[in-house]
Design a protein around this motif. Structure first.
Motif, mmCIF file in Angstrom:
data_model
loop_
_atom_site.group_PDB
_atom_site.id
_atom_site.type_symbol
_atom_site.label_atom_id
_atom_site.label_comp_id
_atom_site.label_asym_id
_atom_site.label_seq_id
_atom_site.Cartn_x
_atom_site.Cartn_y
_atom_site.Cartn_z
ATOM 1 N N ASP A 114 1.019 -0.960 -0.021
ATOM 2 C CA ASP A 114 -0.037 0.081 -0.061
ATOM 3 C C ASP A 114 0.861 1.214 -0.255
ATOM 4 O O ASP A 114 2.059 1.560 0.296
ATOM 5 N N ALA B 92 -1.575 7.353 -3.914
ATOM 6 C CA ALA B 92 -2.205 6.036 -4.049
ATOM 7 C C ALA B 92 -1.367 5.178 -4.917
ATOM 8 O O ALA B 92 -0.500 5.499 -5.755
ATOM 9 N N CYS B 93 -1.437 3.770 -4.540
ATOM 10 C CA CYS B 93 -0.585 2.936 -5.130
ATOM 11 C C CYS B 93 -1.545 1.435 -5.461
ATOM 12 O O CYS B 93 -2.476 1.192 -4.977
ATOM 13 N N ARG B 94 -1.527 1.245 -6.882
ATOM 14 C CA ARG B 94 -2.175 0.076 -7.380
ATOM 15 C C ARG B 94 -1.482 -0.573 -8.276
ATOM 16 O O ARG B 94 -0.695 -0.211 -9.338
ATOM 17 N N GLY B 95 -1.180 -1.780 -7.946
ATOM 18 C CA GLY B 95 -0.030 -2.747 -8.731
ATOM 19 C C GLY B 95 1.405 -2.071 -8.509
ATOM 20 O O GLY B 95 1.638 -1.454 -7.379
ATOM 21 N N GLU B 97 1.992 0.809 -9.982
ATOM 22 C CA GLU B 97 1.750 2.167 -10.343
ATOM 23 C C GLU B 97 1.532 3.047 -9.134
ATOM 24 O O GLU B 97 0.765 2.663 -8.051
ATOM 25 N N ARG B 99 0.274 6.986 -7.810
ATOM 26 C CA ARG B 99 -0.413 7.900 -8.676
ATOM 27 C C ARG B 99 -0.560 9.297 -7.480
ATOM 28 O O ARG B 99 -0.801 8.884 -6.301
ATOM 29 N N ARG B 108 1.160 9.877 -12.731
ATOM 30 C CA ARG B 108 1.364 8.330 -12.605
ATOM 31 C C ARG B 108 2.454 7.888 -13.039
ATOM 32 O O ARG B 108 3.206 8.431 -13.745
ATOM 33 N N ASP B 110 4.787 4.309 -13.208
ATOM 34 C CA ASP B 110 4.835 2.983 -12.928
ATOM 35 C C ASP B 110 6.511 2.491 -13.101
ATOM 36 O O ASP B 110 7.030 2.690 -14.197
#
Lengths: 173, 293
Positions: A114, B92-95, B97, B99, B108, B110
């Motif tokens: 996270d 925020a973090c997703r995978g 990536e 952001r 963004r 990656d």
């Protein structure tokens, strides 16, 4: 990463684990714990550091006391660490897991984690039952010594001055 | 608000700092003028001969490709600029990536694919934010980004750290020949030694040097150097680290910090703004517990 916690009326001994969002490091006699979610820095006693290290593997207070035979007042230390959000009560049925601190070197290792500012659960100190584990009147000295100091990390701010306002000769045309 | 997307790039800028390389490109050629003052000094052609001294050892990683997309004109006055600079940009973090979604820009990154996209007004602020988030992540395995002014002489560097108001820019202004940047600098461990890089913040000029010492700044009536133990240094420097925005990288960064304070002398420097501070700043402090000035 969502942490769930037992209901106050859940039976059986509670199982504790080190909160997974922490970073910590021992330097000589000092153990520093960094909680970037709360932006707090802690300095722990050696006994508290031993407890925190041991709680990489979830276990209940009795097992913990057995494994840390040389540490006095283990339950009081656990309670103080829990109140500070450094130790969590495991959800019922949680299997012991490997240390969650490590990360594969390199950006690929970031995928499963996270971002720091994302709040994802209550701190242990606000959980039902957390206060029940608070140190009793007979243990104030040991409890007070678990966390030697704590400091709030300042929110990072960057200079907002207009360009060239600093008057640094190196940037003059 | 229509975005000027970067289809065929009309402008590009290869950058190198912190031991990393970044390839900026945009369809809007006006970015060149917008970024020239801050990032121009860090432009480095990606020819191997020019990059050898800048890239981290063993780093065959390609540059991080950064696409700039213009979504609005630049702020027209200082209050508007101040609002832009002060905008909160939650991470925020997703995978893989990361952001940053601010009200007027979107960033963004990656890191797995080593590419980023910055969509925002024609101003350097969103790009600054990209680097402030991306660099600590890129360096987490072997280094850190610290709030500090980097001062150099003879191939050695002293990183002078502290929060806003402690004197970083003041120190840089009284030592212009030595100053290479006055807000953020990068440190990395290379073959058992620590190197320091200047970063473009603020007024940065490129430099990569062996890190000789770290100074925690405070204003004082006279120049005085007080060495810190590694434990004291770790506690104090935790406040000066630009921590990675991803929790799992924080542990690596803290490990780097612990290794740093074990290897590099750290001392508190009280100073008044005069050029003779250099003699004290660059002196080797006595070990903690011995004579302390």
């Amino acid at each position: 990463m969502t942490t769930t916690h037992p209901r106050p009326d859940a039976g059986g001994p509670r199982t504790y684990r080190r909160a997974t969002h922490l970073a910590w490091r021992r330097v000589v006699e000092e153990t520093v714990v960094l909680d970037l979610r709360a932006r707090v820095l802690f300095g722990l006693s050696s006994d508290a550091a031993a407890v925190l290290a041991e709680l990489a593997r979830p276990q209940d207070a009795a097992e913990l006391a057995r494994r840390l035979a040389g540490v006095a007042e283990v339950s009081a230390i656990v309670a103080e660490l829990a109140a500070a959000g450094l130790v969590e009560v495991c959800p019922e049925g949680t299997a012991p897991s490997a240390d969650g601190f490590g990360m594969a070197a390199g950006p690929a290792g970031l995928a499963a984690h996270d971002a720091v500012p994302v709040a994802d659960g209550e701190p242990a100190s606000t959980l039902p039952g957390a206060d029940r584990a608070a140190p009793g009147a007979s243990e104030p000295a040991a409890a007070a010594a678990a966390i030697r100091w704590r400091e709030q990390l300042a929110e990072v701010t960057h200079q907002f001055s207009p360009p060239m306002a600093i008057g640094n000769p190196q940037c003059l045309p | 608000m229509s975005a000027r997307a970067a289809g065929a790039a009309a402008w590009s800028l290869p950058l190198a700092f912190g031991g990393e390389r970044f390839a900026l490109r945009a369809a809007d050629p006006r970015w060149q003028a917008v970024l020239a003052a801050r990032y121009g000094p860090f432009a480095v052609p990606f020819a191997p001969a020019r990059c050898r001294g800048e890239a981290a050892p063993g780093s065959a990683a390609p540059p991080v490709a950064v696409e700039l997309v213009t979504t609005a004109e630049a702020p027209r006055d200082w209050p508007a600029l101040e609002r832009l600079l002060a905008e909160p940009a939650p991470v925020a973090c997703r995978g893989s990536e990361v952001r940053l979604a601010a009200p007027s820009y979107d960033v963004r990154v990656d890191l797995g694919r080593r590419r980023a996209r910055v969509a925002g007004p024609l101003h350097r602020a969103p790009l600054d934010q990209l680097f402030r988030v991306a660099l600590p992540l890129l360096l987490a395995a072997d280094g850190l980004v610290l709030h500090g002014a980097l001062l150099v002489a003879g191939g050695r560097g002293w990183l002078c750290c502290g929060p806003s108001g402690c004197g970083k820019s003041t120190l840089a202004s009284v030592l212009p020949a030595q100053a290479r940047c006055d807000e953020l600098a990068a440190v990395r461990r290379q073959a058992g030694r620590w190197a320091a890089w200047s970063l473009p913040y603020w007024h940065g000029r490129p430099a990569v040097v062996e890190l000789a010492g770290i100074r925690l700044l405070r204003h004082g009536e006279r120049h005085q150097l007080r060495p810190l133990t590694p434990a004291e240094a770790l506690r104090a420097l935790c406040h000066e680290v630009q921590w990675p925005a991803v929790a799992a990288a924080t542990d690596l960064a803290l490990a780097s910090l612990a290794a740093l304070v074990a290897a590099v002398p750290v001392a508190e420097l009280a100073f008044r703004p005069s050029a003779d501070v250099w003699d004290v700043l660059a002196a080797d402090p006595a070990p903690p517990g011995e004579a302390g000035s």
